[in-house]
Design a protein around this motif. Structure first.
Motif, PDB file in Angstrom:
ATOM      1  N   ASN A 205      14.111   2.126  -6.630  1.00 46.12           N
ATOM      2  CA  ASN A 205      14.069   1.191  -5.347  1.00 46.12           C
ATOM      3  C   ASN A 205      13.135   1.677  -4.155  1.00 46.12           C
ATOM      4  N   GLU A 206      13.097   3.067  -4.259  1.00 48.72           N
ATOM      5  CA  GLU A 206      12.268   3.851  -3.125  1.00 48.72           C
ATOM      6  C   GLU A 206      10.785   3.680  -3.553  1.00 48.72           C
ATOM      7  N   TYR A 207      10.431   3.742  -4.912  1.00 48.33           N
ATOM      8  CA  TYR A 207       8.919   3.604  -5.383  1.00 48.33           C
ATOM      9  C   TYR A 207       8.578   2.091  -5.056  1.00 48.33           C
ATOM     10  N   LEU A 208       9.480   0.954  -5.336  1.00 51.01           N
ATOM     11  CA  LEU A 208       8.962  -0.308  -5.447  1.00 51.01           C
ATOM     12  C   LEU A 208       8.725  -0.584  -3.964  1.00 51.01           C
ATOM     13  N   THR A 209       9.619  -0.123  -2.990  1.00 58.54           N
ATOM     14  CA  THR A 209       9.569  -0.475  -1.366  1.00 58.54           C
ATOM     15  C   THR A 209       8.077   0.270  -0.937  1.00 58.54           C
ATOM     16  N   VAL A 210       7.835   1.307  -1.236  1.00 58.93           N
ATOM     17  CA  VAL A 210       6.595   2.305  -0.673  1.00 58.93           C
ATOM     18  C   VAL A 210       5.432   1.422  -1.407  1.00 58.93           C
ATOM     19  N   GLY A 211       5.527   1.606  -2.901  1.00 57.53           N
ATOM     20  CA  GLY A 211       4.427   1.196  -3.339  1.00 57.53           C
ATOM     21  C   GLY A 211       3.868  -0.392  -2.951  1.00 57.53           C
ATOM     22  N   SER A 212       4.884  -1.407  -2.694  1.00 53.58           N
ATOM     23  CA  SER A 212       4.417  -2.586  -2.277  1.00 53.58           C
ATOM     24  C   SER A 212       3.744  -2.597  -1.130  1.00 53.58           C
ATOM     25  N   SER A 213       3.952  -1.845  -0.130  1.00 56.79           N
ATOM     26  CA  SER A 213       3.365  -1.864   1.249  1.00 56.79           C
ATOM     27  C   SER A 213       1.822  -1.656   1.139  1.00 56.79           C
ATOM     28  N   ARG A 214       1.178  -1.104  -0.020  1.00 52.94           N
ATOM     29  CA  ARG A 214      -0.209  -1.074  -0.217  1.00 52.94           C
ATOM     30  C   ARG A 214      -1.174  -2.169  -0.310  1.00 52.94           C
ATOM     31  N   ILE A 215      -0.453  -3.120  -0.699  1.00 49.97           N
ATOM     32  CA  ILE A 215      -1.252  -4.363  -1.137  1.00 49.97           C
ATOM     33  C   ILE A 215      -1.890  -5.224   0.049  1.00 49.97           C
ATOM     34  N   PHE A 216      -1.350  -4.860   0.896  1.00 47.20           N
ATOM     35  CA  PHE A 216      -1.929  -5.715   2.354  1.00 47.20           C
ATOM     36  C   PHE A 216      -2.782  -4.834   3.257  1.00 47.20           C
ATOM     37  N   LYS A 217      -2.810  -3.697   2.944  1.00 49.58           N
ATOM     38  CA  LYS A 217      -3.814  -2.552   3.531  1.00 49.58           C
ATOM     39  C   LYS A 217      -4.834  -2.589   2.702  1.00 49.58           C
ATOM     40  N   PRO A 218      -6.038  -3.176   2.730  1.00 50.21           N
ATOM     41  CA  PRO A 218      -7.125  -2.908   1.996  1.00 50.21           C
ATOM     42  C   PRO A 218      -8.002  -1.302   2.080  1.00 50.21           C
ATOM     43  N   TRP A 219      -7.724  -0.685   3.209  1.00 45.52           N
ATOM     44  CA  TRP A 219      -8.285   0.447   3.496  1.00 45.52           C
ATOM     45  C   TRP A 219      -7.836   1.654   2.467  1.00 45.52           C
ATOM     46  N   LEU A 220      -6.419   1.360   1.912  1.00 44.84           N
ATOM     47  CA  LEU A 220      -5.713   2.094   1.177  1.00 44.84           C
ATOM     48  C   LEU A 220      -6.031   1.745  -0.408  1.00 44.84           C
ATOM     49  N   TYR A 221      -6.846   0.845  -0.645  1.00 46.40           N
ATOM     50  CA  TYR A 221      -7.365   0.694  -2.110  1.00 46.40           C
ATOM     51  C   TYR A 221      -8.221   1.774  -2.608  1.00 46.40           C
ATOM     52  N   ILE A 222      -8.911   2.555  -1.677  1.00 49.27           N
ATOM     53  CA  ILE A 222      -9.646   3.591  -2.292  1.00 49.27           C
ATOM     54  C   ILE A 222      -8.623   4.805  -2.675  1.00 49.27           C
ATOM     55  N   LYS A 223      -8.949   5.307  -3.751  1.00 56.09           N
ATOM     56  CA  LYS A 223      -7.849   6.132  -4.195  1.00 56.09           C
ATOM     57  C   LYS A 223      -8.136   7.534  -3.695  1.00 56.09           C
ATOM     58  N   ILE A 225      -8.710   7.915  -0.408  1.00 59.57           N
ATOM     59  CA  ILE A 225      -8.181   7.997   0.823  1.00 59.57           C
ATOM     60  C   ILE A 225      -6.417   7.948   0.578  1.00 59.57           C
ATOM     61  N   TYR A 226      -5.946   7.102  -0.387  1.00 53.92           N
ATOM     62  CA  TYR A 226      -4.550   7.021  -0.586  1.00 53.92           C
ATOM     63  C   TYR A 226      -3.919   8.384  -1.000  1.00 53.92           C
ATOM     64  N   LYS A 227      -4.450   9.126  -1.650  1.00 53.23           N
ATOM     65  CA  LYS A 227      -3.984  10.458  -2.143  1.00 53.23           C
ATOM     66  C   LYS A 227      -3.838  11.315  -0.946  1.00 53.23           C
ATOM     67  N   LEU A 228      -4.525  10.974   0.171  1.00 59.63           N
ATOM     68  CA  LEU A 228      -4.147  11.910   1.661  1.00 59.63           C
ATOM     69  C   LEU A 228      -2.940  11.362   2.270  1.00 59.63           C
ATOM     70  N   HIS A 229      -2.572  10.006   2.000  1.00 61.79           N
ATOM     71  CA  HIS A 229      -1.556   9.053   2.733  1.00 61.79           C
ATOM     72  C   HIS A 229      -0.155   9.738   2.155  1.00 61.79           C
ATOM     73  N   PRO A 230       0.644   9.863   3.096  1.00 54.30           N
ATOM     74  CA  PRO A 230       2.076  10.409   2.812  1.00 54.30           C
ATOM     75  C   PRO A 230       2.863   9.587   1.885  1.00 54.30           C
ATOM     76  N   ASP A 231       2.600   8.185   1.534  1.00 54.76           N
ATOM     77  CA  ASP A 231       3.236   7.375   0.669  1.00 54.76           C
ATOM     78  C   ASP A 231       2.941   7.731  -0.855  1.00 54.76           C
ATOM     79  N   SER A 232       1.760   8.402  -0.962  1.00 51.92           N
ATOM     80  CA  SER A 232       1.368   8.676  -2.411  1.00 51.92           C
ATOM     81  C   SER A 232       2.094   9.882  -2.828  1.00 51.92           C
TER      82      SER A 232
END
Length: 500
Positions: A205-223, A225-232
């Motif tokens: 449940n935690e993975y799906l909740t956190v992971g789905s938020s990335r879809i609507f944030k194009p700036w987080l599509y770049i790996k 950048i996303y690796k530095l994000h807490p969600d990663s």
């Protein structure tokens, strides 16, 4: 000077990008969309907001497509172009011509790897051939006993809500489907319905909740950048828990399967075989690596848990708002089950529950758990309208849009009328809650069996009442979108016991 140089470089990059996609821009001029695309951002600014806003934007684009004579519209996320489709013939065409999933599939692959649902075509084809035989009618009928037993646990747990006011059905239904799926897919009981702290369910449940938020944030599509994000970090931690859980089960199943079969052979007793059992015992079973099996088991776990839970939850809410429909379901149950409404549902009962099936289908029409499907356009697609959808773009098959298209369903398209599915008035190809074409969902019948069994068991024991008594019960539900479409209130209802 430095910032001026950066601006110049950015403008040069932008115009070079524009030049490369001039064919796409030309094509989109034929597809009307009243919403303005902003340079660099496209229409992504419209998605700013919560999950309800995200779903509302997809509705907006779908309605734009309905207004267009071509039954299509287009939008941009950053520099990426999407064509929205809301018509059955176009659904069929794109589902056959465009088999590759969109770039968003890579987000799902971070959890399930090359699991068949999002796998590249060359990997998906052989995997589907391996999985298809396990969804035979015989195997699915054997699973009905599991659905029934888990449904009995579900209604026992629901007894605790009778002393309360409105409550959310979601934690009850999602743990029912999780228990059912783990037993039918993996052949184990995890007791999610009675163990609220079950680590696998919490991690998922935690993975799906956190992971789905990335879809609507194009700036987080770049790996990078996303690796530095807490969600990663959260995703890495929860993925480790999920994979270790499934891997341990597969290892144990490999060790137990021969011994179990030997015992069954000597006793003459057959047990219900899970999907994992069936795969391991198939001709290619010995060739499947643990990695391969983990990917496919996760596909079945994810698809089977959320899709069935969302569909069943929406159906319960709709029954609460339409007491006349609920009474027809109850009357059908009394005819099929006879004097003992509390007995377990059998697989032989399911085909007789025709009206309940129609209720579930009409609910899935209005509220499809998966409201959109994305496909990559890898080569130009020439449409009957003479419009060409260019390569290096993506197509959004809007299931929600097609299900709500008045050109297909008529002026009463927004009305809840289960009889549509009994009187032959469903437009050809216009009902597709589990996708269409070669990559449609193999588990359609499985999901229907799970939902119908659970809902029948609930209705036999309880009256489902609306969360609040208002004069406008039949207004459309407010919905949100993350990995699935769900109501904003998380399926709130009230229950009243039936005096049998």
């Amino acid at each position: 000077m430095l910032w001026q140089l950066l601006v110049v470089l950015l403008l040069l990059w932008y115009f070079s990008k524009i030049w490369k996609i001039k064919t796409i821009i030309t094509a989109t001029r034929k597809l009307r969309n009243k919403y303005i695309a902003i340079p660099f951002l496209g229409h992504s600014y419209l998605f700013v907001g919560d999950n309800e806003r995200h779903m509302n934007v997809f509705k907006m684009f779908s309605k734009e497509a309905m207004k267009n004579n071509y039954n299509m519209t287009s939008f941009w996320l950053g520099m990426d172009h999407y064509t929205v489709v809301v018509e059955p013939n176009l659904f069929e065409l794109f589902s056959k011509e465009c088999l590759e999933k969109t770039r968003f599939a890579k987000f799902a692959r971070s959890l399930i790897g090359n699991g068949s649902i999002f796998a590249p075509v060359d990997i998906w084809r052989p995997k589907r051939k391996h999985l298809a035989p396990t969804f035979s009618t015989k195997n699915l009928n054997n699973f009905c006993n599991i659905f029934s037993q888990q449904s009995l646990i579900l209604v026992e747990r629901l007894q605790s809500t009778l002393t309360s006011d409105k409550f959310s059905m979601w934690p009850f239904i999602t743990t029912y489907t999780m228990d059912s799926v783990c037993e039918t897919v993996l052949g184990i009981q995890i007791h999610a319905q009675t163990d609220k702290e079950q680590p696998f369910l919490k991690a998922l449940n935690e993975y799906l909740t956190v992971g789905s938020s990335r879809i609507f944030k194009p700036w987080l599509y770049i790996k990078a950048i996303y690796k530095l994000h807490p969600d990663s970090q959260i995703l890495r931690r929860t993925k480790k828990t999920i994979w270790e859980f499934v891997s341990n089960i597969i290892e144990k199943k490999r060790e137990d399967i021969k011994r179990t079969k030997s015992k069954e052979a000597s006793s003459g007793v057959e047990s219900t075989e899970s999907f994992l059992d069936l795969l391991l015992e198939s001709a290619d079973g010995v060739k499947f690596t643990n990695h391969y099996l983990i990917e496919e088991m996760l596909v079945l776990l994810l698809a089977g848990t959320d899709t069935s839970a969302v569909g069943a939850g929406f159906t319960c809410v709709m029954l609460s708002k339409y007491p006349d429909v609920q009474m027809k379901v109850y009357e059908e149950l009394t005819e099929v089950l006879g004097d003992d409404l509390r007995r377990p549902i059998l697989h032989t009962d399911l085909p007789k529950l025709k009206y309940l099936h129609a209720v579930v289908k009409e609910t899935l029409r209005l509220y499809p758990p998966v409201p959109i499907i994305g496909r990559a356009v890898e080569k130009d697609v020439l449409l009957p309208s003479s419009i060409t959808i260019p390569q290096n773009t993506e197509v959004i098959l809007s299931i929600w849009g097609m299900h709500h298209n008045p050109k297909l369903w008529g002026d009463d398209v927004e009305s809840f009328i289960p009889e549509r599915f009994l009187n032959g008035s469903v437009p050809s190809g216009a009902f597709a809650p589990f996708s269409v074409g070669p990559r449609n969902c193999l588990g359609y019948k499985y999901a229907m069996m799970s939902m119908v069994t659970a809902i029948a068991t609930i209705i036999a024991r309880f009256k489902i009442l609306p969360a609040e008594e208002t004069d406008n019960l039949k207004r459309p539900l407010r919905v949100k979108f993350s990995t699935m479409m769900k109501p904003v209130d998380d399926f709130e209802v009230r229950l009243e016991p039936r005096h049998l």
